[in-house]
Motif scaffolding. Sequence first.
Motif, PDB file in Angstrom:
ATOM      1  N   ILE A 149       0.837  -1.207   0.000  1.00 24.36           N
ATOM      2  CA  ILE A 149       0.000   0.000   0.000  1.00 24.36           C
ATOM      3  C   ILE A 149       0.868   1.252   0.000  1.00 24.36           C
ATOM      4  CG2 ILE A 149      -1.876   1.227   1.130  1.00 24.36           C
ATOM      5  CD1 ILE A 149      -2.653  -1.573   0.216  1.00 24.36           C
ATOM      6  N   ARG A 174       0.812   5.209   0.427  1.00 23.22           N
ATOM      7  CA  ARG A 174       0.002   6.306   0.953  1.00 23.22           C
ATOM      8  C   ARG A 174       0.783   7.598   0.758  1.00 23.22           C
ATOM      9  NH1 ARG A 174      -1.835   4.388   6.848  1.00 23.22           N
ATOM     10  NH2 ARG A 174       0.113   3.183   6.832  1.00 23.22           N
ATOM     11  N   ARG A 220       0.019  10.799   4.246  1.00 21.85           N
ATOM     12  CA  ARG A 220      -0.548  10.189   5.439  1.00 21.85           C
ATOM     13  C   ARG A 220      -1.515  11.157   6.113  1.00 21.85           C
ATOM     14  NH1 ARG A 220       2.163   5.554   7.396  1.00 21.85           N
ATOM     15  NH2 ARG A 220       3.198   4.614   5.597  1.00 21.85           N
ATOM     16  N   ARG A 255     -10.676   5.892   3.830  1.00 19.55           N
ATOM     17  CA  ARG A 255      -9.530   5.432   3.056  1.00 19.55           C
ATOM     18  C   ARG A 255     -10.014   4.913   1.707  1.00 19.55           C
ATOM     19  NH1 ARG A 255      -7.016   3.192   8.292  1.00 19.55           N
ATOM     20  NH2 ARG A 255      -5.282   4.639   8.636  1.00 19.55           N
ATOM     21  N   PHE A 285      -8.907   2.479  -1.235  1.00 19.74           N
ATOM     22  CA  PHE A 285      -8.017   1.447  -1.751  1.00 19.74           C
ATOM     23  C   PHE A 285      -8.177   1.391  -3.265  1.00 19.74           C
ATOM     24  CE2 PHE A 285      -9.004  -0.165   2.591  1.00 19.74           C
ATOM     25  CZ  PHE A 285      -7.717  -0.049   3.121  1.00 19.74           C
ATOM     26  N   CYS A 314      -4.916   5.129  -0.656  1.00 16.63           N
ATOM     27  CA  CYS A 314      -4.127   3.910  -0.457  1.00 16.63           C
ATOM     28  C   CYS A 314      -4.028   3.203  -1.798  1.00 16.63           C
ATOM     29  CB  CYS A 314      -4.780   3.001   0.586  1.00 16.63           C
ATOM     30  SG  CYS A 314      -4.967   3.744   2.221  1.00 16.63           S
ATOM     31  N   LEU A 317      -5.646  -1.665   7.711  1.00 14.58           N
ATOM     32  CA  LEU A 317      -6.115  -0.322   7.377  1.00 14.58           C
ATOM     33  C   LEU A 317      -7.636  -0.220   7.316  1.00 14.58           C
ATOM     34  CD1 LEU A 317      -3.484   0.531   4.622  1.00 14.58           C
ATOM     35  CD2 LEU A 317      -3.415   1.091   7.062  1.00 14.58           C
TER      36      LEU A 317
END
Length: 253
Positions: free
Chosen positions: A20, A22, A25, A32, A34, A60, A93
């Motif tokens: 992942i 990121r 942050r 989040r 994905f 992510c 996550l």
Amino acid sequence: MARFSPALDPRGLLAAKRWIVRPQRVAEPRLRLFCLPHAGAGAAAFTPWAKLVGHDVELCAVRFPGRENRIEEPLFEDLQRLVDELERAVTPLTDRPYAIIGHCSGSIVGLELARRLRDRGRPRPRALIVSSIPGPSRRTSESIHLLPRTEFFERVAQFGGIDESVLDSPEMMELFETTMRTDFRMVEQAPYVPAEPLDAPVVAVGGRDDPFVSYDDLEAWRGETSGDFTLHHLDAGHFVLDEVMDLVARTLV
């Protein structure tokens, strides 16, 4: 904000760092995202989104083996084995609300990941967003990964999303060919196994000018959810990532 408490596996925390990306942050993310790339692509396909989503949304971007800084790692050839590893990476996550976004073949990976997380009792995604690929029940027997080299590259060019300088460079295409063929083969050879529909909204996005994916193909994603289904048929071709980002920015965040 409701907090989730997934059972954390130390191996999962290590996997999350490898899988992942990121770019920015967020200490207390409200959501989040994905993001699962198309065949041959990596996390870089999504990292520009980090500056475009809300300040409390954490991007992510998933980086599969065999590309970018994981170029030396072997490619996955089995979809379920890929999802095994991806689930381990994503689980740490899921302590925050999340959505799953996939483009083209990444949409199939996204569906299988959402199913796997559900089957493991993890929190459901706020949405599964898929783009530029028929619903699994309308998958055809076409095997892009078996096309002769010239035809394969022609098809890749028609999909779009690859810089012309890469397509014009035999050396660069040589590097990409194995990765793209393997990614296509993994998804094309994976059998479609009907399963209980997701209890989460599904959003399907496609382009009216896409020669490979029709409105009815996108409509077939309706069968993958018992929740809300939304279809966006846009004035675009096959490569609709920019348009998907706009939709995400307007609706989820």
